[in-house]
Design a protein around this motif. Structure first.
Motif, PDB file in Angstrom:
ATOM      1  N   ALA A 112       0.744  -1.097   0.006  1.00  0.00           N
ATOM      2  CA  ALA A 112       0.006   0.081   0.000  1.00  0.00           C
ATOM      3  C   ALA A 112       0.593   1.251   0.113  1.00  0.00           C
ATOM      4  O   ALA A 112       0.430   2.101  -0.047  1.00  0.00           O
ATOM      5  CB  ALA A 112      -0.978   0.045   1.220  1.00  0.00           C
TER       6      ALA A 112
ATOM      7  N   TYR B 283       0.097   4.109  -2.334  1.00  0.00           N
ATOM      8  CA  TYR B 283      -0.818   4.958  -1.937  1.00  0.00           C
ATOM      9  C   TYR B 283      -0.803   6.083  -0.784  1.00  0.00           C
ATOM     10  O   TYR B 283      -1.625   6.651  -0.310  1.00  0.00           O
ATOM     11  CB  TYR B 283      -2.111   4.150  -1.735  1.00  0.00           C
TER      12      TYR B 283
ATOM     13  N   SER C 157      -8.042   0.649  -0.799  1.00  0.00           N
ATOM     14  CA  SER C 157      -8.259  -0.842  -0.353  1.00  0.00           C
ATOM     15  C   SER C 157      -8.484  -1.625  -1.547  1.00  0.00           C
ATOM     16  O   SER C 157      -7.794  -2.692  -1.849  1.00  0.00           O
ATOM     17  CB  SER C 157      -9.356  -1.085   0.496  1.00  0.00           C
TER      18      SER C 157
ATOM     19  N   PHE D 155      -5.116  -1.670  -3.450  1.00  0.00           N
ATOM     20  CA  PHE D 155      -4.261  -2.710  -2.496  1.00  0.00           C
ATOM     21  C   PHE D 155      -4.629  -4.019  -2.811  1.00  0.00           C
ATOM     22  O   PHE D 155      -3.699  -5.013  -3.164  1.00  0.00           O
ATOM     23  CB  PHE D 155      -4.349  -2.403  -1.066  1.00  0.00           C
TER      24      PHE D 155
END
Length: 577
Positions: A8, A11, A81, A84
């Motif tokens: 992640a 991001y 999310s 990810f």
């Protein structure tokens, strides 16, 4: 689970934006009770209608801002999310593609599917929850406590008793439920395995009248999963009523003691109303934490299973010696030099001391009884496994010193179990060569004796095949698999018992058509039928993983007892003569 969140990192900017938006939302929600207290204390008590309208408008504005930032936070949290989840699925899939057959056997196909879908989905959901709740919950809790102390420090003693009781209750419930979350994922694997076997093996199941047996297997696995899920949900179901009970009792205590303080003139009505709301915000923040405690253990178990896949290193991988440089023309000479191989946990080697050479232009056949190691031997050439001892060489170079991509570019394998993919007939043949022309596809199908039945299909080469090719016969699947190999024009052809589903006439016609097509290539054929290998330039006879004889048909009939036994079991005396 934190290890998995490294995916992640890209991001980070969006995550920071979500943090800011949630901070703004938390501040808006913490500010509203204070505005309401002012409306009651000043506007209502003192009868200032204008003040009520003014503060009411401010409350409306704060609410609108809070709603907007909440929607934006949810939007960006969803994007993070989802991205990810996509990245982890791609990483797992790419990693699994590098596995040798050992790794597939170790984890299991059904478990790999569950880990790539359900397990990643669990972690993805928790990441979204963490972005929303794990930031908001502490902000609301700490902010609520500060504002409650600001309104009335003595009344916060009620919270000093309620909050530890609430936290202890949550901890005890989660501690009891955590083992069940880990068990659920394993039982989901089992259910997936039973379901997959039941669907892929439906023909065998029906032919042996075992439909009820398979239903019972599925029901047992399904019930086992259900029982575990019910147990964990029963435990977790205690959390909400228990928390509501504690929160309501706390509210009663706050109203009771707050009423006494209002009666003594130490507190105003509006402040009591605001205090109750702050107490609810504090307790709801703990409720948010409890929701995290419900999801995190299951996601943690899922993350562990995903990391197991990512941590598992392929036993077959490109060596440092497989350097990229000038690539000489490949001739296709395959050599086995004293090769031995054992499966993990096996009592004795599957292959031992295997040595022979297969040259371009020659057909080398491998024959032997069931379990003699024929398929194992042929799987060593494209490096589905690596030899434990000795070496397999292509043009004098150990296959372990070729890159896997370069090695397999020069090999076409027709596996023992013909595998077709969903799509058209042309798509399946073109799988061997992406840029193949329609004429090349037609030529490959004709050589593989597949042109006849393909042209009889409703849409010819554009006819759709179901997954696994279940809408064509076994012999048709084998011929399409052979066409797929032929269109590649490799230097080495590997036929792993690829003619077993063909009748003798089609077998003979196919082998005759193959000769001119494979004249300049090395052909290695694994077969059970003597008629398939009789005309080979060289026949290798395997017996219990060792070479029992080598030569052409006539030589082996004179020198190899194992070969004579195989021939005698399949051919009549007239045919042998």
């Amino acid at each position: 689970m934190l290890r998995l969140f490294r995916y992640a990192r890209q991001y980070r900017a969006l995550i920071a934006l979500v943090m800011v938006l949630i901070l703004m939302q938390s501040l808006a929600e913490l500010y509203l009770p204070t505005l309401m207290a002012d409306i009651v204390n000043i506007g209502v008590v003192e009868g200032k209608t204008g003040y009520i309208w003014e503060m009411g408008g401010l409350m409306l504005a704060v609410t609108v801002v809070g709603a907007i930032v909440s929607v934006l936070a949810s939007l960006y949290a969803s994007k993070i999310s989802s991205g990810f989840g996509r990245d982890v699925r791609s990483r797992v899939f790419s990693h699994v593609e590098e596995f040798s057959l050992h790794e597939f056997d170790k984890i299991g196909t059904a478990s790999l599917i569950t880990r790539t879908t359900n397990d990643i989905n669990q972690v993805q959901q928790v990441l979204m929850m963490m972005l929303r709740l794990m930031v908001m919950a502490p902000m609301m809790c700490i902010g609520g406590i500060i504002m409650a102390l600001y309104k009335d420090a003595e009344l916060t003693l009620v919270l000093l008793v309620a909050l530890p009781v609430l936290a202890l209750s949550v901890w005890l419930i989660v501690r009891k439920g955590m083992p069940y979350f880990k068990a659920i994922q394993k039982k989901l694997d089992r259910l997936n395995l039973v379901l997959r076997e039941g669907l892929t093996g439906i023909r065998v199941i029906r032919s042996f009248n075992r439909t009820e047996h398979e239903k019972d297997r599925f029901v047992d696995a399904n019930r086992d999963l259900m029982d575990t899920a019910v147990k964990v949900n029963q435990i977790m179901a205690l959390m909400m009523p228990l928390m509501m009970l504690i929160m309501n009792l706390s509210t009663i205590a706050i109203v009771w003691f707050g009423g006494l303080r209002i009666d003594n003139g130490a507190m105003q009505v509006g402040d009591l109303m605001a205090f109750i709301q702050y107490a609810m915000q504090i307790m709801f923040s703990l409720l948010m934490f409890s929701m995290m405690f419900v999801m995190v253990p299951r996601a943690s178990a899922s993350a562990t299973r995903i990391n197991e896949v990512l941590d598992l290193q392929a036993t077959v991988k490109d060596s440092t010696a497989a350097a990229v440089g000038e690539k000489p023309a490949v001739r296709g000479v395959v050599e086995f030099v004293d090769v031995s191989f054992s499966y993990p946990g096996a009592e004795k080697p599957a292959l031992e001391g295997i040595s022979f050479t297969a040259n371009p232009g020659d057909v080398t056949a491998i024959i032997g009884g069931t379990g003699s190691g024929k398929s194992t031997l042929i799987n060593l050439v494209p490096r589905f496994f690596d030899a434990a001892e000795g070496a397999v060489r292509l043009d004098g170079k150990d296959v372990r010193n070729w890159t896997q991509e370069e090695l397999r570019q020069n090999i076409a394998l027709v596996p023992q179990k013909a595998v077709l993919f969903s799509g058209t007939v042309a798509d399946n043949i073109r799988y061997g060569k992406e840029d193949a022309t329609d004429e090349e596809i037609r030529q490959a199908a004709e050589t593989a004796q597949a042109l006849g039945f393909v042209t009889e299909m409703a849409e010819g080469f554009d006819s759709m095949l179901s997954q696994g090719g279940v809408n064509v016969s076994g012999g048709q699947k084998q011929r399409l698999s052979i066409a797929r190999a032929l269109i590649r024009r490799p230097k080495v052809y590997l036929f792993d018992d690829s003619f077993s589903a063909l009748d003798y006439k089609t077998d003979a016609k196919l082998r005759a058509a193959l000769k001119p097509e494979t004249a300049d290539a090395t052909v290695i054929i694994v077969a059970q039928r003597v008629s398939t290998v009789m005309d080979a330039d060289r026949i290798i006879v395997l017996d219990e993983g060792q070479i029992a004889g080598s030569g052409n048909h006539r030589e082996l009939m004179e020198s190899c007892a194992v070969y004579r036994e195989i021939v005698a079991s399949q051919l009549s005396e007239e045919e042998i003569a």
